[in-house]
Design a protein around this motif. Structure first.
Motif, PDB file in Angstrom:
ATOM      1  N   GLU A  15       0.841  -1.186   0.000  1.00 22.86           N
ATOM      2  CA  GLU A  15       0.000   0.000   0.000  1.00 22.86           C
ATOM      3  C   GLU A  15       0.881   1.243   0.000  1.00 22.86           C
ATOM      4  N   GLN A  16       0.463   2.215  -0.761  1.00 26.15           N
ATOM      5  CA  GLN A  16       1.214   3.459  -0.820  1.00 26.15           C
ATOM      6  C   GLN A  16       0.739   4.398   0.282  1.00 26.15           C
ATOM      7  N   ASN A  17       1.703   5.072   0.860  1.00 25.78           N
ATOM      8  CA  ASN A  17       1.413   6.048   1.896  1.00 25.78           C
ATOM      9  C   ASN A  17       1.280   7.411   1.221  1.00 25.78           C
ATOM     10  N   SER A  18       0.096   7.946   1.161  1.00 28.52           N
ATOM     11  CA  SER A  18      -0.122   9.226   0.493  1.00 28.52           C
ATOM     12  C   SER A  18      -0.184  10.397   1.471  1.00 28.52           C
ATOM     13  N   ASP A  19       0.097  10.184   2.726  1.00 30.75           N
ATOM     14  CA  ASP A  19       0.102  11.258   3.715  1.00 30.75           C
ATOM     15  C   ASP A  19       1.398  12.053   3.589  1.00 30.75           C
ATOM     16  N   ILE A  20       1.286  13.363   3.730  1.00 36.29           N
ATOM     17  CA  ILE A  20       2.455  14.229   3.672  1.00 36.29           C
ATOM     18  C   ILE A  20       3.035  14.352   5.071  1.00 36.29           C
TER      19      ILE A  20
END
Length: 139
Positions: A15-20
């Motif tokens: 899963e990709q972490n899209s949180d900045i």
């Protein structure tokens, strides 16, 4: 029974972490804020202005020097040159203390900065200290 072949995408699901991650951004902004807060008092300069008291007028009108181009210098409506500026100014002032009189200098819009500064430097070199600059609106 033959073995089932699974696709590689089903086995390795990442899963990709899209949180900045804002922590480094906040750290940098706080450092910049501190730098600006420390440097602002250093950048502030105080300029002393000697303002005349309110309501007090001398009654004598100042002399106007107009610079209209290179070598085109006027004291009031009378043309003068840079070499004769001091003597013509003293005769126009008609004062016992000409170096203490107010002189207002204005330049046309197309006058170069160097031509303007040559006249100001000549006035300063001759001892005139009460020199004002005039800016006129271009309507």
């Amino acid at each position: 029974m033959p073995a089932k072949i699974r696709s590689s995408s089903a086995v390795y699901k990442i899963e990709q972490n899209s949180d900045i991650n804002v922590t480094p951004f906040v750290d940098v902004m706080l450092v910049l804020l501190i730098i600006f807060m420390v440097s602002m008092p250093v950048a502030t300069r105080a300029i002393r202005l000697d303002m005349p008291p309110a309501g007090e007028t001398t009654g004598k009108k100042p002399i106007f020097i107009s610079i209209q181009g290179p070598g085109e210098i006027y004291i009031g409506a009378r043309k003068t040159s840079l070499l004769q500026l001091d003597s013509d100014l003293r005769s126009a002032l008609q004062s016992d203390h000409p170096l203490e009189e107010r002189i207002l200098v204005r330049g046309d819009a197309d006058v170069e900065y160097n031509d303007f500064m040559v006249v100001l430097n000549e006035l300063k070199a001759n001892g005139y200290s009460s020199i004002g600059l005039i800016n006129e609106d271009m309507d």
